[in-house]
Enzyme design. Sequence first.
Site, short mmCIF file in Angstrom:
data_model
loop_
_atom_site.label_atom_id
_atom_site.label_comp_id
_atom_site.label_asym_id
_atom_site.label_seq_id
_atom_site.Cartn_x
_atom_site.Cartn_y
_atom_site.Cartn_z
N ALA A 253 39.48 31.90 42.95
CA ALA A 253 40.04 31.36 41.76
C ALA A 253 40.06 32.37 40.53
CB ALA A 253 39.39 30.32 41.11
N PRO A 255 40.79 35.67 38.02
CA PRO A 255 40.50 35.05 36.71
C PRO A 255 40.90 33.84 36.29
CG PRO A 255 42.42 36.67 36.48
CD PRO A 255 42.01 36.65 37.98
N GLY A 256 41.88 33.01 37.01
CA GLY A 256 41.96 31.82 36.67
C GLY A 256 43.52 31.37 36.31
N ASN A 257 44.25 32.16 36.70
CA ASN A 257 45.81 32.02 36.23
C ASN A 257 46.26 30.81 36.99
OD1 ASN A 257 46.36 34.19 34.37
ND2 ASN A 257 46.21 35.49 35.95
N CYS A 437 49.53 39.27 46.45
CA CYS A 437 50.39 40.22 45.79
C CYS A 437 50.44 41.49 46.43
CB CYS A 437 49.75 40.51 44.46
SG CYS A 437 48.24 41.09 44.39
C1 LIG Z 1 43.64 37.74 44.16
S1 LIG Z 1 42.21 37.35 43.12
C2 LIG Z 1 42.51 35.66 42.71
C3 LIG Z 1 43.53 35.59 41.47
C4 LIG Z 1 43.54 34.04 41.00
N1 LIG Z 1 43.83 33.27 42.15
C5 LIG Z 1 44.56 34.00 39.62
O1 LIG Z 1 45.78 33.68 40.14
O2 LIG Z 1 44.16 34.27 38.74
C6 LIG Z 1 41.17 36.97 44.36
C7 LIG Z 1 39.59 36.35 43.88
O3 LIG Z 1 39.11 36.08 45.22
C8 LIG Z 1 37.57 36.50 44.73
N2 LIG Z 1 37.02 36.16 46.33
C9 LIG Z 1 37.13 37.09 47.39
N3 LIG Z 1 36.64 36.66 48.49
C10 LIG Z 1 36.07 35.43 48.05
C11 LIG Z 1 35.37 34.35 48.73
N4 LIG Z 1 34.96 34.64 50.20
N5 LIG Z 1 35.02 33.28 48.03
C12 LIG Z 1 35.35 33.28 46.88
N6 LIG Z 1 35.92 34.14 46.18
C13 LIG Z 1 36.44 35.02 46.70
C14 LIG Z 1 37.58 37.88 44.19
O4 LIG Z 1 36.49 38.13 43.77
C15 LIG Z 1 38.57 37.55 43.38
O5 LIG Z 1 38.39 37.28 42.21
#
Ligand SMILES: C[S@@+](CC[C@H](N)C(=O)[O-])C[C@H]1O[C@@H](n2cnc3c(N)ncnc32)[C@H](O)[C@@H]1O
Length: 567
Positions: A253, A255-257, A437
């Site tokens: 999730a 940063p949470g967008n 992305c």
């Molecule tokens: C692409 S970013 C997410 C961006 C977010 N969806 C947004 O739109 O703001 C991926 C996130 O997944 C987290 N992450 C990676 N593997 C994970 C896991 N197994 N469980 C939970 N979070 C995970 C990473 O730390 C990162 O913060």
Amino acid sequence: MALYHEAADILKSVGIRNVSVKSLVYTKKGWKSDPKTLFALSTESAKWSEVLAEVIEKSGILKIEKQLTPELALVLVHDLFLSKRGIALPASHGLHASASRHKVRLSAELTKARLRRGCASLDQLRTEVNQNRSGGSADAENQKTAASKHPRWVRVNTLKSTFQDQLDTTFAEYTQTSDIPGLLQASHLDPDTKYLCQDRHVPDLLAISPQIDLTTTKAYKQGQIILQDKASCFPAYLLNPDEDSGDIVDACAAPGNKTTHTAALLSHSGSGGKVVACEKDALRSLTLIKMTRLAGGEKIIAVKAKQDFMKLDPSAKEFANVTGLLLDPSCSGSGIVGRDEGGLVVHLPSTMSSSEDPAARGKKRKRQNIKSSRAESKTTTTAPQEEVEEHPALAVTATDNGDKLAARLENLSGFQLRLLQRAMSFPAARRITYSTCSIHAEENEHVVVKALLSPVARERGWRIMSRGKQVEGMKAWELRGWRSACDAVLDEVDGEIARDGLDASEVAEGCIRCDKGSGEGTMGFFVAGFVRDAAVAGVSDKVGSFADNNGVAHKEEDQEEWNGFDD
Ligand SMILES: C[S@@+](CC[C@H](N)C(=O)[O-])C[C@H]1O[C@@H](n2cnc3c(N)ncnc32)[C@H](O)[C@@H]1O
């Protein structure tokens, strides 16, 4: 003195990781330099980088001064010519000397760069730079073209405001344009007027002129508007929460967008469901909590901080009402174009690659981050302005060679597939969106097809969400997945596993792609939806392990730690 090394690190992060200078300076503790000075130097150097990159490149000093990375050269040359106090180091210091001994040559190049931009004096050039109008040379023009293809995207946060309210207040003085090319052209020709364009695909989304900084507005500070690339709004919109929705899990999730977007859509659906936002990384969990609060989502979003999604038990009672999952895992970030959230683009002077310069290869550098920056920083990037923070350690870079890239992508796609299969094992789930992305098929169509072929998808009746069944704006979006990439996976498994009625063209048509640098003004992005019938949902499952395509069971402990590129 740490100032120049720290500012160089910041510029590197802005360029490669797409993080804002502000968040880098003020969220990280432990800078040796004064944060205000660090912020000022980093911001000013980024602002001037289009001009200075040209000056440094043409002077050729990076070929001579091996201890200088492109970022270090930028900040030093910035202070050498543009700071009143000059370089804040003793003249005898190695870094000071590495720039100042080329002062004559650099100065000549700065004069040429200024004249190419039609500026009679440095002050005039300064005005141009401050107004973000410093393009001039062919190179700079190319870079500017890339930047100018990206408007600033703004999502109105309907947890706190309405689209009309924002049009009447924050954007009251804006002039409306009908499409993105029109917006960009008008913004270019008339930079003193503020333009906006209401998005035709995603509700509550608008684009504004790229040079406008909204981070100082009341609406931004109060969480009424969120700076979020259009493509990044697709996953929550495609998930399309409705009155029949239960809870929704946002698996990755921070940063949470997308979490706050999902929460806004869910809250207006009238279903009464909540969003369970899961984030593995401790620091990023804090950002997620902060963003949830700012967006007014505390009541509808339950944050699971420091929670590995792979370690959730889908059959636990608390997930019995989960009907949807949004999966936006770490990826290569190859679709991202790196613009700072305040609108800054870092342009870096190119330098010799390590293969052209064997002397540079084995040279021991003092700092680990400097060690990698020379190779990585060959890319000059422009980008979306959303709140982003990444772990770039394993990000795919422009300099990855074929083998290295293939290995990284294989590693990443395995991780992404495991997460997707886990999402498919939630007993009551009926809809999933999977997004990256990335522009690489390995992380996109390949993962989608492999997931559809997996035992968990077959047993539980998961199908691709076909284009015809998608929410209006997504159905209307023209750029779809790559059929050849779907075929490639199906051809590979043919003979080993039955295709199970999978039609490559239907899967590809169900997938949605965004191209960076296209007239749509988005970053490179991919999203696909998965559905199954309500009657099938609810089938119980042996949770905690499931078989992959080869019948190999993955246990939770097997899940590899992944720090890819996260937007
Ligand atoms: C692409 S970013 C997410 C961006 C977010 N969806 C947004 O739109 O703001 C991926 C996130 O997944 C987290 N992450 C990676 N593997 C994970 C896991 N197994 N469980 C939970 N979070 C995970 C990473 O730390 C990162 O913060």
